[in-house]
Enzyme design. Structure first.
Site, PDB file in Angstrom:
ATOM      1  N   ASN A  84     -11.862 -10.622  -6.543  1.00  0.00           N
ATOM      2  CA  ASN A  84     -11.879  -9.682  -7.664  1.00  0.00           C
ATOM      3  C   ASN A  84     -10.985 -10.138  -8.809  1.00  0.00           C
ATOM      4  O   ASN A  84      -9.929 -10.732  -8.597  1.00  0.00           O
ATOM      5  CB  ASN A  84     -11.431  -8.293  -7.194  1.00  0.00           C
ATOM      6  CG  ASN A  84     -12.471  -7.612  -6.341  1.00  0.00           C
ATOM      7  OD1 ASN A  84     -13.655  -7.733  -6.603  1.00  0.00           O
ATOM      8  ND2 ASN A  84     -12.034  -6.886  -5.310  1.00  0.00           N
ATOM      9  N   HIS A  85     -11.414  -9.851 -10.031  1.00  0.00           N
ATOM     10  CA  HIS A  85     -10.635 -10.128 -11.230  1.00  0.00           C
ATOM     11  C   HIS A  85     -10.196  -8.802 -11.862  1.00  0.00           C
ATOM     12  O   HIS A  85     -10.820  -7.755 -11.662  1.00  0.00           O
ATOM     13  CB  HIS A  85     -11.472 -10.910 -12.254  1.00  0.00           C
ATOM     14  CG  HIS A  85     -11.689 -12.343 -11.879  1.00  0.00           C
ATOM     15  ND1 HIS A  85     -11.596 -13.373 -12.791  1.00  0.00           N
ATOM     16  CD2 HIS A  85     -12.006 -12.922 -10.698  1.00  0.00           C
ATOM     17  CE1 HIS A  85     -11.856 -14.533 -12.190  1.00  0.00           C
ATOM     18  NE2 HIS A  85     -12.102 -14.270 -10.912  1.00  0.00           N
ATOM     19  N   ARG A  86      -9.149  -8.881 -12.620  1.00  0.00           N
ATOM     20  CA  ARG A  86      -8.673  -7.733 -13.398  1.00  0.00           C
ATOM     21  C   ARG A  86      -9.784  -7.285 -14.365  1.00  0.00           C
ATOM     22  O   ARG A  86     -10.405  -8.086 -15.047  1.00  0.00           O
ATOM     23  CB  ARG A  86      -7.442  -8.199 -14.171  1.00  0.00           C
ATOM     24  CG  ARG A  86      -6.735  -7.211 -15.023  1.00  0.00           C
ATOM     25  CD  ARG A  86      -5.549  -7.881 -15.725  1.00  0.00           C
ATOM     26  NE  ARG A  86      -6.004  -8.985 -16.582  1.00  0.00           N
ATOM     27  CZ  ARG A  86      -5.807 -10.272 -16.307  1.00  0.00           C
ATOM     28  NH1 ARG A  86      -5.167 -10.637 -15.208  1.00  0.00           N
ATOM     29  NH2 ARG A  86      -6.254 -11.215 -17.109  1.00  0.00           N
ATOM     30  N   THR A  92     -10.986 -10.798 -18.417  1.00  0.00           N
ATOM     31  CA  THR A  92     -10.909 -10.890 -16.951  1.00  0.00           C
ATOM     32  C   THR A  92     -10.390 -12.256 -16.512  1.00  0.00           C
ATOM     33  O   THR A  92     -10.222 -12.493 -15.312  1.00  0.00           O
ATOM     34  CB  THR A  92     -12.296 -10.679 -16.323  1.00  0.00           C
ATOM     35  OG1 THR A  92     -13.186 -11.711 -16.781  1.00  0.00           O
ATOM     36  CG2 THR A  92     -12.866  -9.318 -16.703  1.00  0.00           C
TER      37      THR A  92
END
Length: 212
Positions: A84-86, A92
């Protein structure tokens, strides 16, 4: 005659078929737990199952838990929470992992989506080239069709497939599903399983209700 079946602690239960591996016995990561008799089928390295569990970092704390007697076909990929990315910022892009000064960008784990543990029940059949996303729970006795992308939970004893994966139908009626979930045949001792193989493999579903 051996009345208990193959050794659950063997890497290859049938030495003449090294495409099938009891994966519990080749796991090295503490954040992966596999039940007895669960196998991975891959002619190109069944004992390399861990390479199909990606973005799995101990500091995140998420676990992959798979029950007993699961059948997992080649091409499986478990995508864990580290992928997962921000998403709550302008970009991102993960600047901090690139180094060369970018590692100074402040990062907090609570900025990242976290879906929790990925949990696969017992007696689950997963077809070829299935991808399972972070935090998915698949119930006991479920079947996942080949080439599926599983992003949502699948209930016990349901058949699901597609991209995105959707429930196709129940395997059995609610009464039998409830009975099997209470029966938990996968927890029987090896000799009891051996003595009831005909019942477990029969299409006469009434037989299972007579097990003592």
């Amino acid at each position: 005659m051996n009345r208990i079946g193959p050794d659950p602690n063997a890497i290859f239960p049938n030495p003449s078929m090294k495409r099938i591996c009891y994966i519990k016995n080749v796991i090295t990561r503490s954040n992966i737990s596999i039940g007895d008799y669960t196998y991975y089928d891959d002619p190109d390295g069944a004992d390399q199952f861990e390479s199909h569990v990606t973005h799995h970092y101990e500091f995140l704390g998420d676990k992959l838990v798979i029950g007993k007697f699961c059948a997992i076909a080649k091409g499986i990929e478990f995508v864990m929470n580290g992928a997962n990315h921000r998403m709550n910022s302008v970009t991102t892009y993960p600047f901090n992992i690139m180094g060369e000064g970018w590692e100074t960008v402040p990062v907090s784990l609570d900025q990242f989506p976290f879906k929790g543990d990925t949990v696969i029940g017992n007696d689950v059949w997963i077809g070829q080239n299935v991808t399972i996303m972070p935090g998915v729970h698949i119930g006991d006795g479920a079947i996942i069709a080949a080439n599926s992308l599983v992003a949502k939970d699948i209930p016990a004893y349901h058949i699901a497939g597609g991209n995105p994966c959707r429930i196709i139908k129940k395997r059995f009626d609610d009464e039998l599903i409830s009975y099997l979930e209470q029966l938990k045949w996968w927890d029987w001792p090896a000799d009891k399983i051996f003595d009831n193989l005909e019942i477990l493999c029969s299409s006469d579903l009434e037989m299972i209700k007579n097990v003592k």
